[in-house]
Motif scaffolding. Structure first.
Motif, mmCIF file in Angstrom:
data_model
loop_
_atom_site.group_PDB
_atom_site.id
_atom_site.type_symbol
_atom_site.label_atom_id
_atom_site.label_comp_id
_atom_site.label_asym_id
_atom_site.label_seq_id
_atom_site.Cartn_x
_atom_site.Cartn_y
_atom_site.Cartn_z
ATOM 1 N N UNK A 142 36.744 21.827 58.850
ATOM 2 C CA UNK A 142 37.306 20.929 57.859
ATOM 3 C C UNK A 142 38.769 21.160 57.539
ATOM 4 N N UNK A 143 39.170 22.416 57.362
ATOM 5 C CA UNK A 143 40.580 22.692 57.042
ATOM 6 C C UNK A 143 41.501 22.343 58.200
ATOM 7 N N UNK A 144 41.057 22.637 59.437
ATOM 8 C CA UNK A 144 41.852 22.233 60.606
ATOM 9 C C UNK A 144 42.009 20.719 60.641
ATOM 10 N N UNK A 145 40.956 20.009 60.278
ATOM 11 C CA UNK A 145 41.008 18.538 60.266
ATOM 12 C C UNK A 145 42.075 18.048 59.308
ATOM 13 N N UNK A 146 42.119 18.637 58.120
ATOM 14 C CA UNK A 146 43.108 18.235 57.119
ATOM 15 C C UNK A 146 44.518 18.520 57.630
ATOM 16 N N UNK A 147 44.735 19.721 58.154
ATOM 17 C CA UNK A 147 46.070 20.094 58.650
ATOM 18 C C UNK A 147 46.523 19.179 59.788
ATOM 19 N N UNK B 175 45.377 16.168 60.604
ATOM 20 C CA UNK B 175 45.515 14.775 60.160
ATOM 21 C C UNK B 175 46.831 14.580 59.412
ATOM 22 N N UNK B 176 47.227 15.590 58.631
ATOM 23 C CA UNK B 176 48.500 15.483 57.915
ATOM 24 C C UNK B 176 49.659 15.434 58.905
ATOM 25 N N UNK B 177 49.559 16.229 59.949
ATOM 26 C CA UNK B 177 50.609 16.274 60.975
ATOM 27 C C UNK B 177 50.622 15.008 61.834
ATOM 28 N N UNK B 178 49.452 14.553 62.280
ATOM 29 C CA UNK B 178 49.366 13.486 63.283
ATOM 30 C C UNK B 178 49.173 12.083 62.716
ATOM 31 N N UNK B 179 48.661 11.971 61.499
ATOM 32 C CA UNK B 179 48.355 10.673 60.868
ATOM 33 C C UNK B 179 47.629 9.738 61.851
ATOM 34 N N UNK B 180 46.426 10.137 62.306
ATOM 35 C CA UNK B 180 45.705 9.320 63.285
ATOM 36 C C UNK B 180 45.278 7.976 62.692
ATOM 37 N N UNK B 181 45.079 6.995 63.564
ATOM 38 C CA UNK B 181 44.591 5.686 63.128
ATOM 39 C C UNK B 181 43.135 5.767 62.707
ATOM 40 N N UNK B 182 42.390 6.627 63.409
ATOM 41 C CA UNK B 182 40.950 6.718 63.222
ATOM 42 C C UNK B 182 40.540 8.187 63.249
ATOM 43 N N UNK C 139 34.885 16.547 51.722
ATOM 44 C CA UNK C 139 36.115 17.063 51.105
ATOM 45 C C UNK C 139 37.322 16.839 52.017
ATOM 46 N N UNK C 140 37.140 17.053 53.316
ATOM 47 C CA UNK C 140 38.242 16.822 54.263
ATOM 48 C C UNK C 140 38.676 15.355 54.211
ATOM 49 N N UNK D 166 46.771 11.714 51.739
ATOM 50 C CA UNK D 166 48.117 11.675 52.347
ATOM 51 C C UNK D 166 48.208 10.715 53.522
ATOM 52 N N UNK D 167 47.084 10.215 54.002
ATOM 53 C CA UNK D 167 47.099 9.264 55.124
ATOM 54 C C UNK D 167 46.121 8.124 54.815
ATOM 55 N N UNK D 168 46.424 7.333 53.787
ATOM 56 C CA UNK D 168 45.486 6.281 53.386
ATOM 57 C C UNK D 168 45.267 5.223 54.463
ATOM 58 N N UNK D 169 46.142 5.158 55.447
ATOM 59 C CA UNK D 169 45.980 4.206 56.541
ATOM 60 C C UNK D 169 45.005 4.669 57.608
ATOM 61 N N UNK D 170 44.621 5.942 57.581
ATOM 62 C CA UNK D 170 43.645 6.450 58.547
ATOM 63 C C UNK D 170 42.259 5.936 58.165
#
Length: 143
Positions: free
Chosen positions: A41-46, A48-55, A69-70, A77-81
């Motif tokens: 989960x923490x890796x996912x957050x980190x 996603x913040x860096x990459x801002x994936x579409x999905x 939680x993730x 921080x990435x409401x478009x994901x």
């Protein structure tokens, strides 16, 4: 659907065989580009913040923090994901909580072979998707 020809996807799954299955399904679709695979989960957050994936394809039962939680943090921080949960958690409470927090899709792992790409197509078309086993039919209509 994203304007670019490529949809950037992050896969978050701690069970490697299922993660391999997901990425192999995604490889069937040239417009889906896996930009990152992580197992907690923490890796996912980190990432996603860096990459801002579409999905983001996200399990609920993850090490460090839960997928729920993730997802909350990622959407902060990435409401478009767009988030699709792919999980073995099938209780209505999990489904409702996930959809209420802003997930676009919820795929039961036992139906992933049938539902994963259907969920992705629905979500990328702006529709919500919940795997149906007869119990949750119509849930997404109330959200």
């Amino acid at each position: 659907m994203a304007a670019a020809s490529s949809i950037r996807v992050m896969v978050v799954e701690d069970f490697q065989p299922f993660r391999r299955f997901v990425t192999s399904k995604l490889e069937q679709r040239p417009e889906l580009q896996v930009v990152c695979e992580v197992s907690d989960g923490l890796q996912a957050v980190e990432k996603a913040e860096e990459l801002k994936p579409d999905l983001v394809l996200l399990d609920i039962g993850l090490p460090t923090i839960t997928g729920i939680e993730a997802a909350q943090r990622i959407l902060g921080f990435a409401p478009g994901s767009k988030i699709i949960f792919a999980t073995q958690e099938t209780s209505p409470e999990f489904v409702e909580e996930a959809m209420r927090l802003g997930a676009w899709g919820y795929v039961f792992k036992k139906y992933a072979k049938r539902d994963l790409l259907l969920a992705i197509d629905a979500v990328l078309s702006g529709e919500r998707f919940v795997s149906s086993n007869g119990v949750h039919r119509g849930l997404s209509d109330t959200l």
